[in-house]
Motif scaffolding. Structure first.
Motif, PDB file in Angstrom:
ATOM      1  N   VAL A  30       0.816  -1.219   0.000  1.00 51.21           N
ATOM      2  CA  VAL A  30       0.000   0.000   0.000  1.00 51.21           C
ATOM      3  C   VAL A  30       0.850   1.269   0.000  1.00 51.21           C
ATOM      4  N   GLY A  31       2.171   1.106  -0.104  1.00 50.86           N
ATOM      5  CA  GLY A  31       3.021   2.267  -0.302  1.00 50.86           C
ATOM      6  C   GLY A  31       3.943   2.681   0.815  1.00 50.86           C
ATOM      7  N   PRO A  37       6.694   7.001   2.690  1.00 48.72           N
ATOM      8  CA  PRO A  37       5.616   6.696   1.757  1.00 48.72           C
ATOM      9  C   PRO A  37       6.049   6.921   0.305  1.00 48.72           C
ATOM     10  N   THR A  41       0.955   6.426  -4.051  1.00 47.70           N
ATOM     11  CA  THR A  41       0.360   5.230  -3.449  1.00 47.70           C
ATOM     12  C   THR A  41      -0.695   5.617  -2.418  1.00 47.70           C
ATOM     13  N   MET A  42      -1.371   4.596  -1.913  1.00 48.00           N
ATOM     14  CA  MET A  42      -2.375   4.827  -0.878  1.00 48.00           C
ATOM     15  C   MET A  42      -1.744   5.487   0.352  1.00 48.00           C
ATOM     16  N   ALA A  43      -0.560   5.031   0.733  1.00 41.97           N
ATOM     17  CA  ALA A  43       0.106   5.607   1.907  1.00 41.97           C
ATOM     18  C   ALA A  43       0.373   7.098   1.698  1.00 41.97           C
ATOM     19  N   GLY A  45      -1.299   9.108  -0.271  1.00 38.83           N
ATOM     20  CA  GLY A  45      -2.589   9.782  -0.249  1.00 38.83           C
ATOM     21  C   GLY A  45      -3.090  10.016   1.166  1.00 38.83           C
ATOM     22  N   ILE A  46      -2.911   9.001   2.008  1.00 35.46           N
ATOM     23  CA  ILE A  46      -3.330   9.139   3.410  1.00 35.46           C
ATOM     24  C   ILE A  46      -2.498  10.212   4.096  1.00 35.46           C
TER      25      ILE A  46
END
Length: 97
Positions: A30-31, A37, A41-43, A45-46
């Protein structure tokens, strides 16, 4: 029934052992990486949604695990064991054990 309980117990043990070994690779999917990060990736983005990441937060813990600096918390190990135990129980029941 006894076989089903044994299989669920084995699932719990295996899940508890495997969870710490798989944590960093799964976080990588997830990155989360050893350098931080990964862009896009999702990481990432979070993290962009969080802004400044607070020390001790779930995100910070995930990043630390991915970097090899923190161990998977006991609750995470227990959750991994419980998930595999439940899956083993269901499979045993469906297969008529």
């Amino acid at each position: 029934m006894a076989r089903t309980v044994v299989l669920a117990g084995v699932g719990m043990a295996v899940g508890s052992i495997v969870t710490p070994m798989l944590a960093a690779p799964v976080l990588g999917l997830v990155g989360f990486s050893a350098a931080g990060p990964v862009a896009g990736t999702m990481a990432a983005g979070i993290q962009s949604g969080l802004g400044s990441v607070a020390a001790g937060s779930s995100f910070a813990l995930a990043q630390s695990i991915a970097m090899g600096g923190a161990a998977v918390p006991l609750a995470g190990v227990a959750a991994g064991g419980a998930i595999l135990s439940g899956a083993s129980f269901v499979i045993a029941k469906l297969s008529g054990a």
